[in-house]
Design a protein around this motif. Structure first.
Motif, PDB file in Angstrom:
ATOM      1  N   MET A  79       0.685  -1.216   0.056  1.00  0.00           N
ATOM      2  CA  MET A  79       0.056   0.203  -0.436  1.00  0.00           C
ATOM      3  C   MET A  79       0.825   1.230   0.063  1.00  0.00           C
ATOM      4  O   MET A  79       1.645   1.742   1.084  1.00  0.00           O
ATOM      5  N   ASN A  80       0.438   2.285  -0.852  1.00  0.00           N
ATOM      6  CA  ASN A  80       1.292   3.578  -0.474  1.00  0.00           C
ATOM      7  C   ASN A  80       0.982   4.162   0.099  1.00  0.00           C
ATOM      8  O   ASN A  80       0.077   4.393   0.812  1.00  0.00           O
ATOM      9  N   SER A  81       2.704   4.600   1.129  1.00  0.00           N
ATOM     10  CA  SER A  81       2.136   5.354   2.279  1.00  0.00           C
ATOM     11  C   SER A  81       3.488   6.149   1.959  1.00  0.00           C
ATOM     12  O   SER A  81       4.074   6.256   1.667  1.00  0.00           O
ATOM     13  N   LYS A  82       2.876   7.655   2.314  1.00  0.00           N
ATOM     14  CA  LYS A  82       3.880   8.777   2.651  1.00  0.00           C
ATOM     15  C   LYS A  82       3.055   9.979   3.646  1.00  0.00           C
ATOM     16  O   LYS A  82       2.511   9.906   3.818  1.00  0.00           O
ATOM     17  N   LYS A  83       4.321  10.739   3.596  1.00  0.00           N
ATOM     18  CA  LYS A  83       4.045  11.133   5.013  1.00  0.00           C
ATOM     19  C   LYS A  83       4.851  12.835   4.732  1.00  0.00           C
ATOM     20  O   LYS A  83       5.709  13.518   4.525  1.00  0.00           O
ATOM     21  N   ILE A  84       3.793  13.599   5.341  1.00  0.00           N
ATOM     22  CA  ILE A  84       3.987  14.466   5.001  1.00  0.00           C
ATOM     23  C   ILE A  84       4.209  15.375   6.921  1.00  0.00           C
ATOM     24  O   ILE A  84       3.981  15.867   7.631  1.00  0.00           O
ATOM     25  N   LEU A  85       5.023  16.562   6.608  1.00  0.00           N
ATOM     26  CA  LEU A  85       6.320  16.942   8.152  1.00  0.00           C
ATOM     27  C   LEU A  85       5.333  18.767   7.854  1.00  0.00           C
ATOM     28  O   LEU A  85       4.993  19.142   6.828  1.00  0.00           O
TER      29      LEU A  85
ATOM     30  N   ILE B  33      13.207  10.962   4.309  1.00  0.00           N
ATOM     31  CA  ILE B  33      13.277  11.793   3.286  1.00  0.00           C
ATOM     32  C   ILE B  33      13.755  10.664   2.033  1.00  0.00           C
ATOM     33  O   ILE B  33      14.420   9.976   2.235  1.00  0.00           O
ATOM     34  N   PRO B  34      12.740  10.695   1.152  1.00  0.00           N
ATOM     35  CA  PRO B  34      13.080   9.355  -0.408  1.00  0.00           C
ATOM     36  C   PRO B  34      14.731   9.755  -0.582  1.00  0.00           C
ATOM     37  O   PRO B  34      14.872  10.654  -0.122  1.00  0.00           O
ATOM     38  N   PRO B  35      15.417   8.569  -0.423  1.00  0.00           N
ATOM     39  CA  PRO B  35      15.251   6.964  -0.768  1.00  0.00           C
ATOM     40  C   PRO B  35      15.108   6.832   0.651  1.00  0.00           C
ATOM     41  O   PRO B  35      14.672   5.049   0.896  1.00  0.00           O
ATOM     42  N   ASN B  36      16.103   6.744   1.734  1.00  0.00           N
ATOM     43  CA  ASN B  36      15.977   6.529   3.142  1.00  0.00           C
ATOM     44  C   ASN B  36      14.340   6.483   3.392  1.00  0.00           C
ATOM     45  O   ASN B  36      14.469   5.466   4.970  1.00  0.00           O
ATOM     46  N   GLY B  37      13.877   7.300   3.266  1.00  0.00           N
ATOM     47  CA  GLY B  37      12.500   7.815   4.539  1.00  0.00           C
ATOM     48  C   GLY B  37      11.397   8.356   3.782  1.00  0.00           C
ATOM     49  O   GLY B  37      11.206   7.630   2.842  1.00  0.00           O
ATOM     50  N   THR B  38      10.287   9.128   3.850  1.00  0.00           N
ATOM     51  CA  THR B  38       8.524   8.786   3.061  1.00  0.00           C
ATOM     52  C   THR B  38       8.512  10.064   3.891  1.00  0.00           C
ATOM     53  O   THR B  38       7.428  10.124   3.427  1.00  0.00           O
ATOM     54  N   ILE B  39       9.011  11.204   4.062  1.00  0.00           N
ATOM     55  CA  ILE B  39       8.824  12.327   3.881  1.00  0.00           C
ATOM     56  C   ILE B  39       8.207  13.078   2.382  1.00  0.00           C
ATOM     57  O   ILE B  39       9.396  13.229   1.972  1.00  0.00           O
ATOM     58  N   CYS B  40       7.483  13.405   2.360  1.00  0.00           N
ATOM     59  CA  CYS B  40       7.078  13.217   0.239  1.00  0.00           C
ATOM     60  C   CYS B  40       6.606  15.462   0.601  1.00  0.00           C
ATOM     61  O   CYS B  40       6.574  15.665  -1.214  1.00  0.00           O
ATOM     62  N   ALA B  41       6.410  16.257   1.307  1.00  0.00           N
ATOM     63  CA  ALA B  41       5.686  17.445   1.115  1.00  0.00           C
ATOM     64  C   ALA B  41       6.303  17.843   3.557  1.00  0.00           C
ATOM     65  O   ALA B  41       5.837  17.287   3.893  1.00  0.00           O
ATOM     66  N   ALA B  42       6.571  19.208   2.700  1.00  0.00           N
ATOM     67  CA  ALA B  42       7.039  19.782   4.043  1.00  0.00           C
ATOM     68  C   ALA B  42       5.465  21.138   3.689  1.00  0.00           C
ATOM     69  O   ALA B  42       5.315  21.754   2.562  1.00  0.00           O
TER      70      ALA B  42
ATOM     71  N   GLU C 218       0.345  10.810   8.000  1.00  0.00           N
ATOM     72  CA  GLU C 218       1.050   9.703   7.347  1.00  0.00           C
ATOM     73  C   GLU C 218      -0.501   9.331   6.514  1.00  0.00           C
ATOM     74  O   GLU C 218      -1.898   9.338   6.939  1.00  0.00           O
ATOM     75  N   CYS C 219      -0.064   9.584   5.456  1.00  0.00           N
ATOM     76  CA  CYS C 219      -1.153   9.502   4.603  1.00  0.00           C
ATOM     77  C   CYS C 219      -1.378   7.980   3.564  1.00  0.00           C
ATOM     78  O   CYS C 219      -0.272   7.982   2.884  1.00  0.00           O
ATOM     79  N   THR C 220      -2.416   6.918   3.750  1.00  0.00           N
ATOM     80  CA  THR C 220      -2.027   5.791   3.504  1.00  0.00           C
ATOM     81  C   THR C 220      -3.550   5.739   2.404  1.00  0.00           C
ATOM     82  O   THR C 220      -4.617   6.318   2.820  1.00  0.00           O
TER      83      THR C 220
END
Length: 181
Positions: free
Chosen positions: A1-7, A30-39, A156-158
């Motif tokens: 499942m596609n999960s993204k995180k917002i700071l 943040i990618p590629p090591n983490g998951t934060i996609c937007a601030a 977290e947005c899934t």
């Protein structure tokens, strides 16, 4: 499942040092090591963003609005954006009577079909589900008014799942730890 995180952060009010601590922490998530996609910046610190970003090398898909102390900056007072099929309403909060109630915030969120509202202005972290809409104030990274101190949030947005929020505290030395709101 596609999960993204917002700071999500707000109200740095010139505290570039603390904002840099947040961005250094975010660099590890943040990618590629983490998951934060937007601030997301909920205002009152837009002048701090560029300096803190350049000094830490933290660059993101920025979402921001002008707060009541962001003088001379051309930025919207409210914005709407989507991530992973979730819709967000973003404002500073000072135009929505947030000290009296959250009715105007909820009305704005509903009129924009938002799942959540990000706002600042009070300098106090806050989370509440009201009428199926998640209200989130990340607190303040620069001038906190809560016993917890300086804070920010990560959402977290899934797809096809409810939003999840975590709050993080920033010590005066710059260390960051999860906190309960």
């Amino acid at each position: 499942m596609n999960s993204k995180k917002i700071l999500v952060f707000s109200d740095s009010h010139g505290s570039v040092k603390t904002l840099k601590s947040v961005f250094n922490w975010a660099n590890d998530h943040i990618p590629p090591n983490g998951t934060i996609c937007a601030a997301v910046c909920c205002g009152d610190g837009l002048f701090d963003l560029q300096r803190a970003s350049e000094e830490t090398g933290f660059f993101s898909d920025w979402k921001f609005v002008r707060g009541n102390n962001d003088y001379g900056i051309q930025a919207p007072e409210a914005a709407v954006f989507e991530i992973n099929e979730h819709c967000f309403f973003l404002c500073h909060g000072h135009r929505y009577g947030i000290y009296e109630s959250h009715h105007r915030l909820l009305a704005a969120a509903k009129s924009n079909n938002a799942d959540a509202v990000f706002f600042g202005h009070t300098h106090v972290p806050f989370i509440k589900n009201a009428d199926g809409i998640l209200l989130i104030n990340p607190g303040s990274v620069g001038q906190p008014r809560s016993r917890i101190g300086a804070t920010f949030a990560v959402i977290e947005c899934t797809e096809d799942k409810p939003l999840k929020a975590e709050f993080w505290g920033i010590s005066p030395q710059g260390s960051i730890n999860k906190v309960k709101i």
